[in-house]
Scaffold this motif. Structure first.
Motif, PDB file in Angstrom:
ATOM      1  N   GLN A 118       0.817  -1.210   0.000  1.00  0.00           N
ATOM      2  CA  GLN A 118       0.000   0.000   0.000  1.00  0.00           C
ATOM      3  C   GLN A 118       0.856   1.267   0.000  1.00  0.00           C
ATOM      4  O   GLN A 118       0.405   2.329  -0.452  1.00  0.00           O
ATOM      5  N   ASP A 119       2.085   1.164   0.465  1.00  0.00           N
ATOM      6  CA  ASP A 119       2.976   2.322   0.452  1.00  0.00           C
ATOM      7  C   ASP A 119       3.421   2.686  -0.954  1.00  0.00           C
ATOM      8  O   ASP A 119       4.006   3.753  -1.159  1.00  0.00           O
ATOM      9  N   ASP A 120       3.177   1.788  -1.921  1.00  0.00           N
ATOM     10  CA  ASP A 120       3.548   2.072  -3.310  1.00  0.00           C
ATOM     11  C   ASP A 120       2.425   2.728  -4.099  1.00  0.00           C
ATOM     12  O   ASP A 120       2.588   2.999  -5.300  1.00  0.00           O
ATOM     13  N   LEU A 121       1.276   2.959  -3.477  1.00  0.00           N
ATOM     14  CA  LEU A 121       0.250   3.773  -4.126  1.00  0.00           C
ATOM     15  C   LEU A 121       0.780   5.191  -4.293  1.00  0.00           C
ATOM     16  O   LEU A 121       1.459   5.723  -3.407  1.00  0.00           O
ATOM     17  N   SER A 123      -0.839   7.851  -4.066  1.00  0.00           N
ATOM     18  CA  SER A 123      -1.415   8.671  -3.000  1.00  0.00           C
ATOM     19  C   SER A 123      -0.578   8.579  -1.727  1.00  0.00           C
ATOM     20  O   SER A 123      -0.376   9.579  -1.024  1.00  0.00           O
ATOM     21  N   ARG A 125       2.633   7.713  -1.694  1.00  0.00           N
ATOM     22  CA  ARG A 125       3.931   8.297  -2.038  1.00  0.00           C
ATOM     23  C   ARG A 125       3.908   9.819  -1.919  1.00  0.00           C
ATOM     24  O   ARG A 125       4.838  10.429  -1.403  1.00  0.00           O
ATOM     25  N   GLY A 223      -4.824   7.459  -5.813  1.00  0.00           N
ATOM     26  CA  GLY A 223      -5.066   6.219  -5.088  1.00  0.00           C
ATOM     27  C   GLY A 223      -5.349   5.036  -5.988  1.00  0.00           C
ATOM     28  O   GLY A 223      -5.424   3.901  -5.501  1.00  0.00           O
ATOM     29  N   ASN A 224      -5.505   5.281  -7.277  1.00  0.00           N
ATOM     30  CA  ASN A 224      -5.728   4.198  -8.247  1.00  0.00           C
ATOM     31  C   ASN A 224      -4.549   4.022  -9.193  1.00  0.00           C
ATOM     32  O   ASN A 224      -4.699   3.537 -10.319  1.00  0.00           O
ATOM     33  N   VAL A 226      -0.424   2.619  -8.890  1.00  0.00           N
ATOM     34  CA  VAL A 226       0.550   2.003  -7.992  1.00  0.00           C
ATOM     35  C   VAL A 226       1.860   1.775  -8.736  1.00  0.00           C
ATOM     36  O   VAL A 226       1.871   1.552  -9.951  1.00  0.00           O
ATOM     37  N   ASP A 236      -8.063  -0.391 -11.064  1.00  0.00           N
ATOM     38  CA  ASP A 236      -9.377  -0.013 -10.521  1.00  0.00           C
ATOM     39  C   ASP A 236     -10.045   1.085 -11.346  1.00  0.00           C
ATOM     40  O   ASP A 236     -10.482   2.107 -10.831  1.00  0.00           O
TER      41      ASP A 236
END
Length: 530
Positions: A118-121, A123, A125, A223-224, A226, A236
């Protein structure tokens, strides 16, 4: 007796590790207003909520299953390694338990994906200040290529029409009004947005007619997207409504640009925008871009307000979502206000550093940069004409196109940087005349270097390859012969690059009219409240 599965029952069952056919310790849940994603071991399972809104109806199991298959098909266009299959969720061996992928009558279906950090989204970053220029450049290239590869919508159809755009906007505004009934800001933004949509009717028709309405991602916020192996990868996409997915390509790109502006990353926003425009050549999009940036802000605000409403119904605290929604409404207002920025000419011989300074200015000063070398090659689809790139006719043609783009961008309210040598006085005068007609400030940024430095830079550039400029030492020698130095009258318009970045008193190139902004930076989207 057949068990009736409620939303809370299913959610609780899917958080149990034994629901999965693989190791899944500490199942996590990521929730949106229309779905939940269960992060289980090496995989992620997206399950639709049984909701019904004015923009989507997931109230039946069939509708939710159909949407799963549509999501799988569409998202494989962007991330085929990420999207695996659609799996059934069936009753488990004990009361209240479920099993993913087991036999039996499905309770629900889920889209199965490979799990990522999730840290690679993007958003995450950008929130951690870890989003880098190379990521933005990669996204600009990939989205320009993706949009170009999609077939255009038929002009005679009902996709991307002015009526469809207004209907989509009106629906979003109605939802915001319902969720924020007493908001003065929301009502002011709504009136201005609807007025702009009416004003741009002809532009919307032209964009559709010229093939710019295509099947896009539709929900391309940060957020969509990555980073997969360092590559920005959209996922998504908006699968549940084709009419919202078939949109102007610049509307698609407007979402991450808007999101970067919303997160206070104007430099990255303009890097993305300039990179995309240069790759696609779609500078005509500047006419409608402020409207689409505002519309994307409104869409995001509406989603946050819907989420806040859901949380409120569940007895949860919601002030953060509402506050962020109001900041997005303020951004929408800023996008809809027509402002005037300067028209800036870069002036100097090849190798004098013009493009380097122009690139820095475009990000630090929130400006649109247009390079004559990029326009020159796009006019010939990258194939060198018989006489070469720098004949008199080819050069005149490139400057005509550069002037047309600057005219269009200034009329849309964007600060423009014309990145070319501008060695001929008559050419510079045409741009100065245009600035006066448009009532925008005019400035010249002069770049100089010694002949030895110019030759060394050009030799290094030719040796490295990959640069848009094809100027070599012969071209430089010709430029030195034909160069017409700035006149004393023109020198009154010469400005330091810092004039467009830091707040400064005084004039930029000419006395200011009442319509002219009184300070730098020349950011069209400064978040001003109505």
């Amino acid at each position: 007796m057949k068990r009736l599965w409620g939303d809370a029952d299913l959610m609780a069952a899917l958080q149990q590790p034994d629901a999965y056919p693989h190791p899944a310790p500490a199942v996590q849940v990521v929730e949106t207003h229309i779905s939940r994603v269960f992060l289980a071991g090496d995989f992620a399972y997206k399950v639709r909520k049984a909701v019904r809104f004015d923009f989507v109806d997931f109230s039946t199991a069939r509708a939710r299953h159909d949407d799963c298959t549509t999501e799988l098909r569409l998202n494989r266009r962007f991330a085929p390694a990420l999207y695996l299959d659609v799996v059934p969720i069936v009753p488990g061996p004990t009361p209240g338990s479920v099993r993913i992928g087991g036999s039996g009558i499905p309770i629900e279906h889920a889209v199965r994906m490979r799990r990522f950090d999730q840290d690679d989204l993007l958003s995450a970053r950008v929130a951690a200040n870890r989003l880098e220029a190379c990521h933005i450049d990669g996204l600009a290239r990939s989205m320009a290529a993706f949009h170009q590869a999609q077939p255009p919508a038929a002009p005679s159809g009902n996709l991307g029409t002015p009526a469809r755009i207004v209907a989509t906007l009106a629906e979003c505004l109605r939802a915001i009004e319902r969720l924020e009934p007493a908001s003065h800001l929301a009502s002011r933004v709504a009136r201005r947005a609807l007025s702009e949509a009416t004003r741009l009717t002809s532009a919307f028709r032209a964009r559709l007619r010229n093939g710019h309405v295509r099947e896009c991602h539709g929900d391309l916020h940060l957020g969509n997207i990555v980073l997969l192996n360092g590559v920005p990868t959209p996922f998504d996409c908006l699968e549940f409504d084709a009419a919202l997915r078939w949109t102007d390509t610049i509307s698609d790109l407007a979402f991450p640009v808007m999101d970067l502006l919303h997160h206070g990353q104007a430099a990255l926003a303009y890097r993305l925008l300039n990179g995309y425009l240069e790759q696609s050549g779609d500078y005509g999009a500047l006419t409608v871009l402020p409207f689409y940036l505002a519309m994307r802000s409104l869409v995001r605000a509406r989603v946050l307000l819907e989420r806040a409403s859901q949380k409120h119904a569940e007895g949860l605290y919601v002030s953060s979502d509402q506050a962020e929604a109001r900041r997005l409404l303020a951004l929408a207002w800023a996008c809809l206000r027509h402002r005037c920025g300067p028209m800036v000419l870069m002036y100097g011989l090849s190798g004098s550093g013009k493009s380097t300074i122009a690139a820095q200015l475009s990000e630090a000063g929130s400006m649109i940069r247009v390079r004559s070398d990029a326009l020159r090659k796009r006019l010939h689809r990258g194939v060198m004409p018989c006489g070469g790139w720098y004949t008199v006719d080819e050069t005149a043609r490139a400057y005509r196109r550069l002037l047309a783009v600057c005219r269009l961008g200034c009329r849309a309210g964007f600060p423009m940087i014309a990145d070319a040598t501008f060695l001929v006085r008559a050419v510079r005068e045409r741009f100065a005349v245009l600035a006066r007609r448009l009532c925008v400030p005019f400035a010249i940024v002069e770049c100089e270097a010694s002949p030895e430095t110019l030759r060394a830079r050009i030799a290094a550039r030719v040796s490295a390859g990959g640069d848009l400029s094809d100027a070599d030492e012969k071209v430089l020698a010709w430029q030195m012969l034909v160069q017409e130095r700035l006149t004393e009258a023109e020198r009154a318009f010469v400005a330091s690059p810092d004039s467009f970045i830091k707040p400064a008193r005084g004039n930029v190139g000419r006395p200011r009219s009442p319509r002219t902004p009184s300070h730098a930076p020349w950011n069209l989207f400064d978040g001003a409240q109505p």
